[in-house]
Each structure stands twice: as C-alpha cells, then as structure tokens.
Design a protein around this motif. Structure first.
Motif, PDB file in Angstrom:
ATOM      1  N   GLN A  19       0.763  -1.290   0.125  1.00 53.97           N
ATOM      2  CA  GLN A  19       0.060   0.117   0.117  1.00 53.97           C
ATOM      3  C   GLN A  19       0.898   1.350   0.010  1.00 53.97           C
ATOM      4  O   GLN A  19       0.416   2.207  -0.668  1.00 53.97           O
ATOM      5  N   PHE A  78      -5.060   7.540   8.058  1.00 55.12           N
ATOM      6  CA  PHE A  78      -6.307   6.898   7.495  1.00 55.12           C
ATOM      7  C   PHE A  78      -6.933   7.584   6.516  1.00 55.12           C
ATOM      8  O   PHE A  78      -7.738   8.564   6.620  1.00 55.12           O
ATOM      9  N   ASP A 114      -7.607   3.143   2.722  1.00 52.39           N
ATOM     10  CA  ASP A 114      -8.250   2.182   4.070  1.00 52.39           C
ATOM     11  C   ASP A 114      -9.524   1.930   4.166  1.00 52.39           C
ATOM     12  O   ASP A 114     -10.027   0.598   4.335  1.00 52.39           O
ATOM     13  N   ARG A 146     -10.863  -3.675   0.158  1.00 53.05           N
ATOM     14  CA  ARG A 146     -11.249  -2.372   0.639  1.00 53.05           C
ATOM     15  C   ARG A 146     -12.587  -2.557   1.560  1.00 53.05           C
ATOM     16  O   ARG A 146     -13.470  -2.758   0.818  1.00 53.05           O
ATOM     17  N   ASN A 197     -11.855   2.768  11.699  1.00 54.52           N
ATOM     18  CA  ASN A 197     -10.244   3.111  12.103  1.00 54.52           C
ATOM     19  C   ASN A 197      -9.877   2.328  13.179  1.00 54.52           C
ATOM     20  O   ASN A 197      -8.815   2.091  13.478  1.00 54.52           O
ATOM     21  N   ARG A 250      -9.559  -3.132  13.498  1.00 53.14           N
ATOM     22  CA  ARG A 250      -8.983  -3.644  12.388  1.00 53.14           C
ATOM     23  C   ARG A 250      -9.736  -5.075  12.211  1.00 53.14           C
ATOM     24  O   ARG A 250      -9.607  -5.367  11.056  1.00 53.14           O
ATOM     25  N   ARG A 268     -12.618  -4.636   9.871  1.00 52.34           N
ATOM     26  CA  ARG A 268     -12.277  -4.292   8.387  1.00 52.34           C
ATOM     27  C   ARG A 268     -11.883  -5.443   7.768  1.00 52.34           C
ATOM     28  O   ARG A 268     -12.309  -5.760   6.592  1.00 52.34           O
TER      29      ARG A 268
END
Length: 845
Positions: free
Chosen positions: A637, A651, A727, A751, A790, A793, A796
């Motif tokens: 990334q 972020f 992110d 994502r 955020n 994790r 996400r």
C-alpha cells in the motif's frame, strides 16, 4: 437431485454381500484387497486452470453410472477446470460427453461381482475404497459428494474444496425413514443395517475435518452441513440448463409431475390426491421401483406415461398449467426447469423448493406451497392455485429460473475455488466449450447488435458497456454521440466505433435544461437518421444511456428494428427533470421492446413510472472484472500511496465518483470535520456542467482548514491502484443509487466499504457482514462509522473477506455478459419476445 444411494432399496443384494436390502459389516483386519490395482495420478503432468499453468487439479465424484443432478454439477466443474484429472468409485458410463471423454481413475469396487448394477450394495466398502486414491500429486482437490467422495485423503499443503449435494442423507436425519421404507425396522438385518450406518456416520464426521471449504447446493443443505459437520458452507446453487426449456405462455388444462419413482419423491401421494379430484387431469412421467404401486392408485383422470425421452418431458412441461412437486428435496432441478418453461409450481414447502419458488407472499409469485406431505394439504394447494390463475405470469417464472443458469454456476464456483487457492488468484475462467457434440447451432449466433451511447467519457455506464462490447465485438457495432476516453478504450479493445455529431443535444441535461427547441429537433433528426442507417445492418439496437435510448427508439421505428434499453438509472424526480420523465414514459409506450435494469431498484422505479409490462423488464447485475484488482494484491500500500503522492501513515477514506451534489462528496468532507483523524481522498472530476459543485467543495475545504487532510486527485485511469491506496472506500450518494459500481470495485480491491442505505446499494451490501450502511445524508453517522472502522482492524478484515467473496461470486463478468447477450438474442431474433411484445403493446395502449 437424483443421487441417493438407496433409491431402490437401502442395500440391495449382490454376491459377496448381504442379500435383500442388507449389507455386510465393515471389513475387518484380514480383508484382502487388490491394492496394487489402484490407479494413481501421473505426477509429471501439471494440471491447471486457465491462466494458472502450475496448479494441478483433481476432481473426485462418487460414482459415474448415469447423468442426473449431481452429474450436471460435475459437468460444469469440469468446464471450470478442463485439464483436471477425474476420479470415481466406479465408472459405467455409456454417454461420456458430459465428462468430455476424460479417462476416469476408479477403485477396486469397479472389479467386484455385478458392480455395474449392484454397486450400491458395496456401501460398507466405499469409505475404504475412496481412501485408496493417491492424490498427493495434486495441488487442489475438488470433491463432488453426496456419499463418500469428500472422504479422499489430502495433505496439509493441498486445498480440498467439497461441493456437497447432501451429507449421506440415509445415514443422518433420514435414516429412520429409509429403514422404514426398506422394511428394515426390526430383526437381524435391521440391526446390521443400523451398525453399518453408525459406522458410516462416524467416518463421515471424521473425514469432514480434511475439507478446507464446503460448498452446498442450497441453504437447506448448508444447514444440514452445519448440523452434521459443524462447518459453514458457501451456497452455490446447482446449474440448470434453462436455455434448453423455452418459455410458453399458453397453458393447457392439465397438471404435470415428473420424477424417478422412489419413496421420498412422494409420487404416490400426488397420484392419490388427484384421484380424489376427478375434474383435474394429471400427467405423470417417470419410472422406478414404485411404478406398480403408483399405477394401482391412479384414477381415470391420471395418465401414467412412464419413462419418456427428454423431448417429451420438455413438451409436457411447457404445456402444463402447473408442475406438482411433493418431495423434500435438497434443491430440486425439475422445479427450476418447469419455471424455465413459464410453468408455475405447486410444491411441498420444505427443503430446496423454498429457495427456488416464489410463493404468494411475493409480488411476482411463481408457485404455491403446501405445508404437509398429505393428500388433504396437496388438494387444498391445488384448489388455491386454480382459484387465482391471474396471479401467475409465465414470464415471471422464466425470470426466476434464470437465476440458476449454468453460466452463473461456473462463474461462482470458479471464483470460490480461486479465492481458496493463492496460486489461482488472478486466474481467468476458461471459455465455455459445450461438451455435447452434434448440437443444433444457436439461432442467435449470427445476431448483429448496434450499441448506442451518448457519452465519450468513461463513466460507470460506459465501463459496464465496455465489458459487453469486448465480449461480443465480432457481432457488435458501436455508435457514440461524443468523442473522448470511451472511444479510445473501444479502439484499444478493437471494437468498431462511429462518433456522430451530437450537435445541440449535447447540452441536454437530466434535470430538464435543454437548448432551443429548433436547434434540438434538428440535432435529434440528424442523429436519428445516422443511427437508423447503421441499424439497418443489425438485428437489434442496444441503447446504453437515456439520451441514446430516445434516439434509438426513433431510429428503431425508422429502421424497423427492436430497441433494448439498458437502464442504469433510477428514473425518479430526484434524478430526472419533469420533461425527461415524460420523454421516458413516451418512449416506453412508443418503441421500447425490452429493458435491462442494473438492479431491482432501477426496475421498480421504471415500471412504476411507465406502467411498462414487467414481463419485458429483466434485472442483470453489472459485471466487473477482478483482474486489475487481483494484479495489485501483492503491491505494498505504501508504494501505491507514494505513486499518488498521498501520505503514507494517514487513515485514508476514498470517494470514487464524478463530482456531483447527488453523489454526496460534501458529506465526506463534513465527516472529516467531525473526525480529525481521517483524510478524505476525492477521485473524480466534474463532468456534466457541475463545476460549481467542485468549487463549492474546494471552498468548504479552505474554510474549515482541511487543506492538509483532503486530497483532490481528479480523474484517474487506474482505479484499482487508487482504491488499493485507501483504508476505506465511502459511497455517499444522498439520493438512491441505481447500482453502485464503486462498491463492487472496492470489494474487489479488498477494501471495506461504507455506503448509503438506499436504492441498488442494498442489493449489494449486507450491513456488518460485507460492508457498513449509513442513512443517506447523515454526516454524523458516516463519521461515527468511519471512526469505528479506524479503531477496529478486525472488523475491517472481516468486511474485506466477505466483500471480496460477494464481488467475485455475484457480480462477475461472465454471468453479466451472458445475461445481456441472452436478452439481445431473444429480442433480436423474434423468438420468445414476439408474444411478450404483443402483450406489452396491449397493456401500454
């Protein structure tokens, strides 16, 4: 699906085994086997999927003796991996076309006495036999299992994907039913059968641990897998050859049931029920061990036809007023086949039928359920069906059946296997090469299509059209009303394209702005004449945008060609001006033959506005290729951020869309004010006279001191790289989105997505599972959700896994292209579309 080991009897007699529906006990210590006769794979020869030549694949099926439901699945698995080696307990096939003539490695059961007709009676030996296959030379093992195939031995470095038609049903929840029907409820034979089934259950559970990923043919079987193996399964419905069953709207006064005559199919119940309804005619097709029992129950109004060739079955399915189905089936292919003919279904409301039939609670029902496997319940259901014939529309049945096409199965299954195998990620699905030789040539194979689009920019509609024209380039011409990047992309794809001068129509806008009437009419006339001239060499006009649809309808009348509009908008006052909505209604009445909608939300808005016959509206989700996203999977990334001059440790929340107020980029900026830890990245430009909105966004950034935390990247060609740098991807439309291509692209980029809960978005995102949803226009909710992502994790990562699975299995390109092509063929060649067109003209008038 017809794959039960005990269809005739639980355990039928054969030399060397127990006779009369029993079987010998499991082999103990001293059983001599001809182990050296087992055929092992050739280690030196690689097996691979298209685009991944180092991956060796083995496919294991239970037994090959006929072509039934499980074998239809096997046929399509082989189509996904045509170079794979094939294994089965026994192989006694006559017609080998569906396995493409492949050699089959078999077990010692193949050589046992009378194995060709009595292979089922060797059930106690099957676990031992399946474990003798040496599959150590393969990287991927795919088992197609309704009995023991999933029990093959695999190592820690191999990936084992098992497509389970059902856990061994007669050993699990249906054991007592099978023992009763086989007359094994008491005595020594019953005791021995129970011991054998106990042994099978223990082995079945133990071997489930060697499977890396389960795939089930229905949610019903997925629940059975969860109950038996304590494992989750991904649902991929089995393939149904819906193209082999043509739609027929005119029905005759008889009911149909068709099945192998075995106990669990409950054909006797259906016959008995109709015997008590002498005014209703029933036709029964099929053969099997219960034939005499069923004949004895038949009344004069029941015609038992016995076994019939496929052509006869298909003919009766098309003509029947309803198809009757009384089994608790794992899936039920015949139920889908009947609907493919436009024939509604009267079905037992349990098992797979609940997933393939829409009952009266749906606005477009395709059948009726009855709640008990009893004569009275079935009679009540038939009476209910007969009392409301207007509720069931043949085209609705057909549309429902098309959800289970073979192409969709191949795309979903291939994507699932590739997601499980790192070496296959990025591989492409091989082109489908039908295995059956001598088939009739598809009458639509020479179809010519004129695609029309108003724009030269590369928006979402144009990217979606690009997938279609690349696939059909040999049969498609393209007309654009403007030059630009889209024309360049078409040239690079070697697609014939003509750019016409849009003239004054270039200034027309969705919200009603228009040039002076005289100039507009002159420009419209010029475009219509030029488009009609090109349409005369084609069979159908395929309009991709609203302005192109208007020109296409007029050109279609002039050239006498049907027009299909690919609707990619929600036609409501929020998106279109009053004049544009009136034009759409007029075009629907005047000259549209068919509409392809990119979501259910788009379809509903269109039919509500125009009262267009919904039999001529099909939903085909946009297809998006995963290749550019998969190619960047191993790119750090940090490298992508450096390429775009974005901060490496921030972020980043990305917005990917043209800059337009209804797209809601201002909400993301407001969320950035509320959430000082995030950066906002805006990818896209003001394309259609929306420069004032872009200036407003830049002014907001300056006024709130966001210059360091908001990044305007403008138009970007490499969306995959831009998304990979983020992110989170935010989709912030403040009015309902017709589809949400960006959402699927973000899922392919691995994502997490935050999107507005409205329109077609809700057909893609399941909140908390494969993405997050917020109320449209609520900046505070958006800021809170972004803050949660955020900080979490784990969440996400969970969203990424499920999102990628959704994108590859539901929104792939193969099913998208096939869906559009099928409709264009149907309309362009006349065929089934003629009756629908006549019906639509009557309803519109």
């Amino acid at each position: 699906m017809n794959h039960d080991i005990a269809e005739d009897t639980l355990l039928s007699p054969a030399p060397g085994t127990l006779a009369s529906s029993t079987a010998s006990s499991p082999p103990a210590g001293g059983l001599a086997l001809d182990v050296p006769s087992m055929v092992t794979p050739r280690r030196a020869k690689p097996r691979a999927a298209h685009g991944a030549q180092t991956v060796r694949v083995a496919i294991v099926h239970d037994w090959l003796v006929t072509y039934a439901g499980a074998e239809r699945v096997l046929e399509q698995i082989i189509a996904c991996f045509p170079d794979a080696d094939l294994f089965a307990l026994v192989d006694f096939l006559d017609d080998r076309s569906f396995i493409r003539g492949k050699p089959v490695k078999t077990t010692f059961i193949q050589k046992l006495p009378k194995a060709k007709t009595k292979y089922r009676s060797y059930l106690p030996l099957m676990p031992l036999a399946i474990e003798q296959f040496d599959l150590s030379a393969y990287d991927v093992v795919i088992s197609s299992s309704h009995a023991v195939a999933k029990g093959v031995l695999t190592g820690p470095d191999q990936v084992h994907v098992s497509y389970v038609h059902s856990p061994i049903r007669y050993a699990w929840d249906l054991q007592h039913q099978y023992l009763t029907e086989s007359k094994l409820t008491r005595g020594p034979k019953s005791a021995l059968a129970r011991v054998i089934l106990h042994y099978i259950r223990n082995w079945d559970v133990r071997t489930s641990n060697s499977v890396d990923s389960f795939v089930s043919n229905s949610a019903f079987i997925a629940r059975r897998i969860r109950k038996v193996y304590q494992r989750d399964a991904n649902v991929i419905n089995p393939p149904v050859d819906v193209e082999a069953f043509a739609l027929q709207e005119q029905k005759e006064d008889f009911y149909l049931t068709a099945s192998r005559m075995v106990p669990y199919k409950k054909i006797d119940l259906i016959v008995e029920a109709f015997a008590k309804m002498p005014g209703r005619r029933l036709v029964v097709i099929g053969d099997g061990p219960e034939m005499e029992k069923i004949r004895a129950k038949a009344a004069p109004n029941v015609e038992i036809m016995g076994y019939q060739p496929f052509a006869v079955l298909r003919d009766r399915m098309r003509r029947a007023k309803a198809f009757v189905f009384a089994a608790e089936e794992d899936f039920g292919i015949s139920v889908v086949e009947a609907q493919a003919c436009g024939t509604p279904v009267i079905a037992y409301g349990k098992g797979g039928a609940l997933e393939t039939v829409r009952d009266l609670s749906d606005s477009r029902p395709t059948g009726i359920f009855f709640g008990e496997q009893t004569v009275d319940a079935l009679i009540a259901a038939v009476d209910n069906f007969a009392a409301q014939p207007g509720r069931f529309v043949a085209a609705d049945c057909r549309a429902n059946a098309e959800r289970f096409s073979a192409a969709l199965f191949r795309e979903r299954f291939f994507a699932h296997v590739c997601a499980m195998v790192p070496a296959l990620q990025g591989a492409t699905l091989p082109p489908y090469d039908p295995p059956h030789q001598g088939a009739a040539v598809n009458p639509g194979s020479s179809l010519r299509v004129l695609a029309v689009d108003q724009s030269g920019v590369l928006g979402g509609a144009e990217l979606s059209l690009l997938e279609i024209v690349k696939a059909l380039r040999a049969r498609m011409d393209v007309v654009l009303f403007d030059d630009g990047p889209f024309r360049v992309a078409l040239d690079l794809a070697d697609v014939p394209v003509t750019v016409l001068d849009a003239g004054a129509t270039r200034d027309m806008r969705k919200q009603g702005s228009a040039p002076p009437l005289g100039r507009a009419l002159k420009s419209v006339g010029s475009l219509v004449r030029a488009t009609a001239a090109r349409a005369r060499n084609n069979d159908v006009i395929y309009a991709n945008t609203q302005r192109a649809m208007v020109i296409g309808v007029l050109a279609g009348k002039l050239a006498r060609k049907p027009v299909v509009w690919h609707l990619r908008d929600i036609v409501s006052a929020e998106h279109f001006g009053r004049r544009q909505l009136q034009v759409i209604k007029w075009c629907a009445r005047f000259g549209l033959a068919h509409v392809i909608a990119n979501s259910g939300a788009s379809a509903r808005a269109f039919t509500e506005l125009t009262k267009f016959d919904d039999a001529r509206v099909d939903v085909v989700f946009n297809g998006i290729s995963s290749a550019p996203f998969d190619a960047l999977r191993d790119t750090p990334q940090s490298a992508l951020r450096a390429r775009l001059n974005l901060p490496g440790d921030a972020f980043l929340v990305g917005s990917f869309s043209r800059l337009a107020r209804w797209k809601g980029q201002h909400l993301l900026l407001e969320a950035a004010v509320l959430n000082p830890r995030m950066h906002a990245v805006l990818v896209g430009s003001a394309l259609f006279g929306e420069d004032a909105y872009e200036a407003e966004l830049r002014s907001f950034v300056a006024q709130h001191g966001l210059t360091e935390r908001v990044h305007f990247l403008g138009f970007q060609h490499d969306i995959a790289a831009c998304m990979g740098a983020m992110d989170v991807v935010a989709h912030t439309s403040i009015t309902p989105e017709p589809f949400g291509r960006v959402i699927v692209e973000a899922m392919l980029a691995r994502r997490p997505v935050v999107a507005a809960r409205a329109g077609g978005v809700t057909e893609i995102v399941r909140h908390g599972e494969n993405g997050m949803l917020c109320e449209p226009g609520d900046a505070h909710a958006l800021a809170d959700t972004l803050a949660e992502l955020n900080a979490n994790r784990t969440l996400r990562d969970q969203l990424v896994v499920r999102g990628y699975q959704t994108a590859t299995e539901t929104f792939g390109t193969a099913a998208y292209v096939e869906g559009v092509e099928r409709i264009l063929k149907r309309v362009g060649t006349g065929g089934a579309g003629k009756a629908l067109e006549a019906k639509a003209v009557r309803s519109a008038g």
